[in-house]
Structure formats: C-alpha cells, structure tokens
Design an enzyme around this catalytic site. Structure first.
Site, mmCIF file in Angstrom:
data_model
loop_
_atom_site.group_PDB
_atom_site.id
_atom_site.type_symbol
_atom_site.label_atom_id
_atom_site.label_comp_id
_atom_site.label_asym_id
_atom_site.label_seq_id
_atom_site.Cartn_x
_atom_site.Cartn_y
_atom_site.Cartn_z
ATOM 1 N N ARG A 140 -1.251 0.441 14.307
ATOM 2 C CA ARG A 140 -1.257 1.814 13.792
ATOM 3 C C ARG A 140 -2.598 2.507 14.045
ATOM 4 O O ARG A 140 -2.878 3.550 13.479
ATOM 5 C CB ARG A 140 -0.948 1.816 12.291
ATOM 6 N N ALA A 185 6.871 3.424 7.257
ATOM 7 C CA ALA A 185 6.586 4.337 8.362
ATOM 8 C C ALA A 185 5.308 4.036 9.125
ATOM 9 O O ALA A 185 5.277 4.157 10.353
ATOM 10 C CB ALA A 185 6.533 5.771 7.829
ATOM 11 N N HIS A 235 0.156 -9.976 0.284
ATOM 12 C CA HIS A 235 -0.153 -9.343 -0.999
ATOM 13 C C HIS A 235 0.284 -10.276 -2.132
ATOM 14 O O HIS A 235 0.933 -11.293 -1.902
ATOM 15 C CB HIS A 235 0.587 -8.004 -1.118
ATOM 16 N N SER A 294 0.810 -1.221 0.000
ATOM 17 C CA SER A 294 0.000 0.000 0.000
ATOM 18 C C SER A 294 0.841 1.267 0.000
ATOM 19 O O SER A 294 0.516 2.233 -0.699
ATOM 20 C CB SER A 294 -0.943 -0.006 1.202
ATOM 21 N N ASP A 327 -3.987 -0.608 -5.572
ATOM 22 C CA ASP A 327 -2.568 -0.383 -5.303
ATOM 23 C C ASP A 327 -1.758 -1.667 -5.419
ATOM 24 O O ASP A 327 -0.571 -1.639 -5.723
ATOM 25 C CB ASP A 327 -2.375 0.252 -3.919
#
Length: 514
Positions: free
Chosen positions: A193, A264, A463, A64, A444
């Site tokens: 997250r 990140a 993925h 992503s 994506d």
C-alpha cells in the site's frame, strides 16, 4: 471559526495493547518514562478494541481499519467480516447481483472465473470462508474453469501457517469437481500500500500470465519450497501452479476476476493495476478485458462493480466538527494516513471543511524492524508545530510504530519502537501544556504486547484481542470502566462542551471534576 480554549489531541498508538503477561511483551520491557509518568499523574483506564465491541465476531482481534472507523464514528460499526459472513450463513451471498453477473458472463463467454485474495483465517483483510463460498458459488453457477490466486498471510496469522489453508482448498476443488489453486504469492507483494510497484507488478504478472519466479505442480509443494528458501508466508515468491498438463493459468478477455479482500487499504493498488486504463505504476505486458468485481468499496475513484457497497455513516466526529465550525488536523505517516483520514471519516475520501491533513512519508525500508523509530521524529516535529500554531480545535494523530514493527515479530526492534513513541509523546504533551491543551492517549488494537506465540514458540506477528490504554492528560477527572473505541468521539465532544449527535451511540468516558 471558533477555537476552544483547550485544543484536544487524540494520540492513537497503533498496535499498543495492555497485557498482564510480561513475557516477550515489548511494551512492558520498553523504557517508557513519559507514559509511566502520565499514568501516575493523570486519569487512566483500559478500553476494548476487539470483538463485538467494535462490530467484529466475538473474540475476533481488532485491526486498524475497524479501530479507526469506531474511533471516528462514535458508534459500533458492524464490519464487513461480520456482514459478509452473515450473508453467507443466510444464503444471500450466493445471490449477490455483482458476483452472479460476473460469473454468469464468464460462463456464457466460455471464460474462466479467477478468484484472488488473502487466503487466511485472520479476518483482518479477508476470510478464507468467504473465498470458499465464492468458489462454491462459481461452480454452482456452471463455471468449470475456476482459478484461485492465493495471497499468503503470515502477518495476521502465524508466520508459517498457510499449509492448512492450501490443503483445504485442494480438497475443496476435488470435492467440487472443478477448479484449482493457480498461484501463490506473499501479501508483501500483492498487497503493498506504499506505492512499491516493483512488488505489485510481480503479483500482476503472476495472475495475468502465470509468469513467476517458480513453477510447481502443487500449491503445498510450492509452499514447502518457499520455506526451504527461508521465505515465511508473507514473503513467498511468485509461484505458478501448473495443471495436469503442465500449463499455467492466465487471465484472458471475457474472464471474471473477483477480489475477495474486504479491507480497502491494501486492496487499492493491485486493483488499480487491473482496471485503470491510464495506470502508470509499472509497465503492463498484457491488459485483458475482464469482469472485475470488488467485494467491498476500495475507493471512490475505483470504477468496478461492488458486491457489498459501503454503508453510509453520517455525523462522524469529523462531520460534527465541520458542522459546528470547528477546525481539525489529521496527521500520520504513510502507513496509517488512510486510517486517520478515510477510515476515521467513516469511509469518506474528501476532507471536511476546516480539516487539514499532513502526511509524513514512512521510511523506505524492506521491513520496519530495520528502522523501528520509523518517521516518528519528523511526524512529531510537524505535530508540535501544529499545536503551537493554535489553529486547531481537535488534532488526530496516529503513531504506527507499535503495529508496524510488531508485525515483523522482532522483539528487540519492537521495544525500540515503543521507546521512540514514548519520547515523542513527551514532546507532544509539553507542547499542549504550553497552549493549555489536553490529550487523550489510546490505541486501535493490540500487537506489540505479545511478540511470541506461547504455544508454538513462533514469532507472534498478528494483532491481539487485549484491551488498550486510555489516558486523559488534562484536567482532574474520572474515567468510566468498560469503555470501548466507539466511546472516544463522544468523549471528545463532551470535553469540548459540544452536544453529541443521536447517531453516536457511544458514551463519554471522561468526567471532569468541578
């Protein structure tokens, strides 16, 4: 602000790939009448979202973060995985100033070098080859106390695949003569997250104090015990690994703590718990003063040395729209909000002028197979209202369902997720038609089109490297073959009649018939 006669929406269906094989293909088996109709009625094709086409190593599945950087920048952006692997191959890594300074300071103080990160060959958030290079470098620079805190994957890798990695690092430390695996814990805890601080606190206590639900004298033994508890890699409970004297590792003043994740979004929360003096996510029993280094830049407000600072991307789609006086909206759920904002803008936190943002909270469930529709209805309510307001020239929206539910490995739930998204697309397309708008539907990367590993029979939670759909719901047009994600931003500008900046090396894929 000027307004286009035809506002353009980019709908990013996260984790929605195309796969010829229909076995355990949730997208194929889902009832998707809207997308079926759009594919029959409008120009459509397939584009690439993996490997060299998005700046990853050849054959590497997309993800992503990478996908949205390429989508928003209009160019192939060489990703941190490729960049850092190249630095290791060229022997530049072992001379990296931020890493060397942290190790040297710890050695001088008689402290330890703690290395934490996702111990995985997945290549999405980290790569175990980078962690190995860091362990080797620490020992080469004189560190005798090297502690590896391994976050286990099972999401971008098969659900029970960590044993090989743990065994490899046990052998590595034996060869190096120093260092050991000090702890293991699933990424579910360490890499949250969504502000679920009760999870992150368990990883923090494990690393700082060796405080854990379980204690073992060997990492592989700890993993096997987790499997006995029916915990897959992602969900392994906090497990401290003791040394030959039965002692756990702890983080002390003067130690180095090096975070080896290069992506990140799932690194920010735990990083802030270590370095923010005013941190209030949970009560910290100890706050050791350590030399903390991040492998890459996690956020502008995270003040720590960075081994590989971000490369500055200029003239991304968002910036071009700002400079041309255009308005834009970014909208998604919590899980993918950073992707349609921070990553789509090339790693910039602040919105551009004329850029509005809408965040829809993702549901508070343990795993999204429990609520496969997620918050798609609420998201679509806001999106339709934004379209009908006629305020925006460009709207960027991400539906997370295919990816987030695909990651659970639950086939039936993934089918429901795809069906929920299809119904939402119908509402969006209808709203756009009312205002003369158009939309591009793409993804994506792949995920939900493969829900089982054909070789092992295990659930496939990672993925894929499959091509992704590219549908233009608008004027009569043709679509070029061989496209990739970096062609999407130039395509949007082309449809708007805007010139494409030189920095965008992607090409327009859609050609409207006169």
């Amino acid at each position: 602000m000027t307004t286009t006669k035809r506002p353009i929406a980019l709908l990013i269906l996260d984790g929605w790939g195309y796969r010829e094989n229909t076995h355990m293909n949730a997208i194929y088996h889902a009832n998707t009448p809207v997308l079926d109709r759009l594919n029959a009625q409008y120009a459509h094709g397939l584009i690439s979202g993996s490997g060299l086409d998005v700046g990853l190593p050849d054959g590497q599945m997309g993800n992503s973060e990478v996908g949205h950087i390429n989508l928003g920048s209009g160019r192939i952006v060489y990703q941190e995985l490729t960049r850092i692997s190249k630095a290791i191959a060229d022997h530049e890594f072992e001379q990296n100033p931020a890493l060397c300074d942290a190790v040297d300071a710890a050695v001088k103080a008689g402290g330890a070098v703690h290395i934490m990160g996702l111990l995985s060959p997945g290549g999405v958030h980290s790569h175990e080859e980078h962690i190995e290079a860091m362990c080797r470098m620490a020992v080469a620079r004189g560190a005798t106390k090297v502690y590896l805190h391994a976050f286990l994957d099972g999401r971008d890798t098969p659900p029970r695949s960590a044993k090989g990695s743990l065994s490899h690092f046990d052998d590595l430390f034996t060869t190096l003569g120093h260092g050991r695996i000090a702890s293991i814990i699933g990424r579910y805890f360490a890499m949250d997250r969504d502000n679920r601080w009760d999870r992150v606190s368990q990883a923090y206590d494990l690393i700082t104090q060796g405080k854990a639900k379980f204690q073992y004298d060997n990492a592989v033994t700890a993993l096997e015990a987790a499997y006995e508890r029916n915990e897959n890699d992602e969900f392994v409970s906090s497990s401290a690994i003791t040394d030959s004297e039965g002692k756990v590792a702890s983080l002390n003043d003067g130690d180095a703590l090096i975070f080896m994740n290069f992506r990140a979004d799932r690194a920010r929360q735990i990083t802030r718990s270590f370095i923010n003096a005013d941190f209030d996510g949970f009560e910290r029993a100890v706050t050791p003063k350590v030399n903390f280094v991040t492998l890459t830049e996690y956020a502008a407000d995270i003040k720590a040395p960075i081994a590989y600072p971000s490369e500055n991307l200029v003239n991304t789609l968002g910036e071009v729209l700002q400079n041309r006086g255009r308005t834009q909206l970014r909208i998604s759920e919590t899980e993918k909000y950073a992707h349609v904002t921070f990553f789509f803008n090339g790693g910039k936190e602040e919105p551009f002028n004329g850029e509005d943002r809408i965040l829809i909270n993702s549901p508070k469930v343990a795993t999204y197979d429990l609520q496969p529709e997620m918050s798609s209805t609420e998201l679509t309510d806001k999106l339709v209202a934004a379209i009908e307001s006629a305020q925006y020239d460009v709207i960027i929206c991400n539906y997370p369902n295919g990816d987030m539910v695909g990651h659970t490995g639950n086939f039936d739930a993934a089918v429901k997720a795809c069906e929920a998204v299809d119904a939402c697309i119908g509402r969006v397309v209808d709203a756009l038609a009312k205002v003369g708008g158009e939309c591009i539907i793409t993804a994506d990367h792949g995920n939900a089109e493969q829900m089982t590993d054909e070789t092992t029979g295990q659930a496939h939670t990672a993925h894929t490297s499959e091509l992704v759909p590219f549908v233009f719901v608008g004027r009569d047009a043709t679509i070029d073959e061989g496209g990739k994600l970096s062609d999407v931003a130039p395509t949007i500008l082309h449809l708007m009649g805007e010139t494409i900046p030189a920095e965008m090396t992607g090409k327009p894929l859609i050609h409207v018939k006169e």
